[in-house]
Design an enzyme around this catalytic site. Structure first.
Site, short mmCIF file in Angstrom:
data_model
loop_
_atom_site.label_atom_id
_atom_site.label_comp_id
_atom_site.label_asym_id
_atom_site.label_seq_id
_atom_site.Cartn_x
_atom_site.Cartn_y
_atom_site.Cartn_z
N SER A 222 40.19 61.53 24.33
CA SER A 222 38.89 62.06 24.78
C SER A 222 37.69 61.48 24.07
CB SER A 222 38.88 63.59 24.63
OG SER A 222 39.68 64.19 25.62
N LYS B 14 35.34 59.66 26.24
CA LYS B 14 34.32 60.36 27.03
C LYS B 14 32.91 60.05 26.55
CE LYS B 14 37.68 63.98 28.05
NZ LYS B 14 38.18 65.32 27.74
N TYR C 53 40.45 57.87 35.00
CA TYR C 53 40.38 58.78 33.86
C TYR C 53 41.54 58.56 32.90
CZ TYR C 53 40.63 63.18 31.27
OH TYR C 53 40.71 64.12 30.28
N TYR D 4 35.39 70.86 21.76
CA TYR D 4 35.87 71.92 22.67
C TYR D 4 35.53 73.30 22.12
CZ TYR D 4 38.48 67.69 23.76
OH TYR D 4 38.83 66.39 24.03
N VAL E 32 42.94 64.02 21.45
CA VAL E 32 44.26 64.56 21.09
C VAL E 32 45.21 63.50 20.54
CG1 VAL E 32 44.09 66.51 22.68
CG2 VAL E 32 45.17 64.37 23.45
#
Length: 308
Positions: free
Chosen positions: A64, A67, A191, A241, A259
């Protein structure tokens, strides 16, 4: 005068000896094979000097953290129109939660949760085919880091494809609300490949320099200073998050986790930092990576909340 080299070396030694290392992500099979003994850290200073220790030159799946780069590219493609499709608020829910999409009409809370990043990929596919969008991402991170060796781990991408059922649910749900335009499998393929980018701490810290230096790398503008500041603000409020508040409390820097166990963190005007330890805490953030950044900030005073 802060002795960054010594501090980085000390922290790497402390993390090597630490017993509680968290739990390696197992829901993506290739990630489950990474030993939890790994730890790397790299700090790139504003003057270009690099301080690293541990497994700083071993590539890992950035997941992530990609992103951040996808958001930068999407803003470059459509500008502030992006915020009609993605919010800018902390989610307070796990990174792969579907709960808020029902009440918020398919608009993800922010670009750093999975649903938000899937929308970013859809935005990029508005101008490209998947292969072109993936190539654009690769060129971007290679340019930022000055390293053409950066690649996508196809084994990880395949593992994501095979196990990404919740991401398919998120994408289809947003498509039902009209917030995904391209075919879902194309969006998800893009993605999954973004998440499968493999980078070392050194490469990742180098790639984050533009956020440390007002949108510039080696004097060349990547984004405006205003856009770099806003990306940093989102990293601070949403980059971890439902654990983002705790990261701000403990570390006090903009940061984005993945992760795979990596964290990219930024000290505006001072340094770009990458840490990697694959064991995760219950919120999916690197347990020792967070602790290492906390200790780094304690010894340097680099928190954005410290007086300058």
């Amino acid at each position: 005068m802060i002795d960054i080299e010594n501090i980085v070396t000390e922290i790497a030694e402390e993390m090597r000896a630490h017993k509680d290392r968290g739990t390696v992500a197992s829901y993506i099979p290739p990630l489950a094979c990474v030993p939890d003994s790994k730890f790397g850290v790299a700090v790139v200073m504003a003057d270009g000097t690099i301080h690293s220790a541990g497994d700083a030159d071993e590539a890992f799946s950035i997941q992530s953290i990609s992103k951040v780069f996808a958001l930068t590219l999407a803003l470059g493609a459509v500008g502030d129109q992006l915020w009609n499709r993605v919010g800018r608020e902390p989610s307070g829910t796990p990174f792969n939660s579907i709960v808020q999409l029902e009440t918020e009409h398919g608009i993800p809370r922010n670009p750093f949760i999975n649903a938000g990043a899937i929308v970013l990929c859809d935005v990029l596919l508005g101008r490209h085919q998947p292969r072109e969008a993936i190539g654009q991402m690769l060129r971007f991170v290679r340019t930022l880091s000055g390293d053409d060796a950066i690649a996508i781990d196809e084994t990880v991408a395949g593992g994501e494809q095979d196990t990404g059922f919740r991401n398919r649910a998120l994408a289809n749900y947003m498509r039902a609300f009209g917030n995904i335009h391209a075919p879902v499998e194309r969006v998800l393929g893009t993605y999954f490949h973004f998440c499968a980018l493999a980078m070392s701490c050194r490469q990742l810290a180098l790639a984050g320099r533009f956020l440390m230096d007002g949108g510039r790398v080696d004097g060349h503008s990547i984004v405006t200073a205003s856009r770099a500041r806003r990306i940093n603000a989102l990293m601070m409020s949403c980059g971890h998050y439902d654990n983002s508040g705790d990261f701000a409390f403990r570390v006090g820097l903009p940061g984005k986790s993945g992760v795979g166990g990596g964290i990219l963190s930024v000290v505006p005007g001072v340094a770009s930092i990458a840490v990697w330890s694959p064991g995760l805490n219950p919120s999916g953030n690197s347990q020792l990576g967070t602790l290492a950044l906390e200790r780094l900030v304690q010894r340097t005073g680099w928190s954005v909340f410290e007086p300058r």
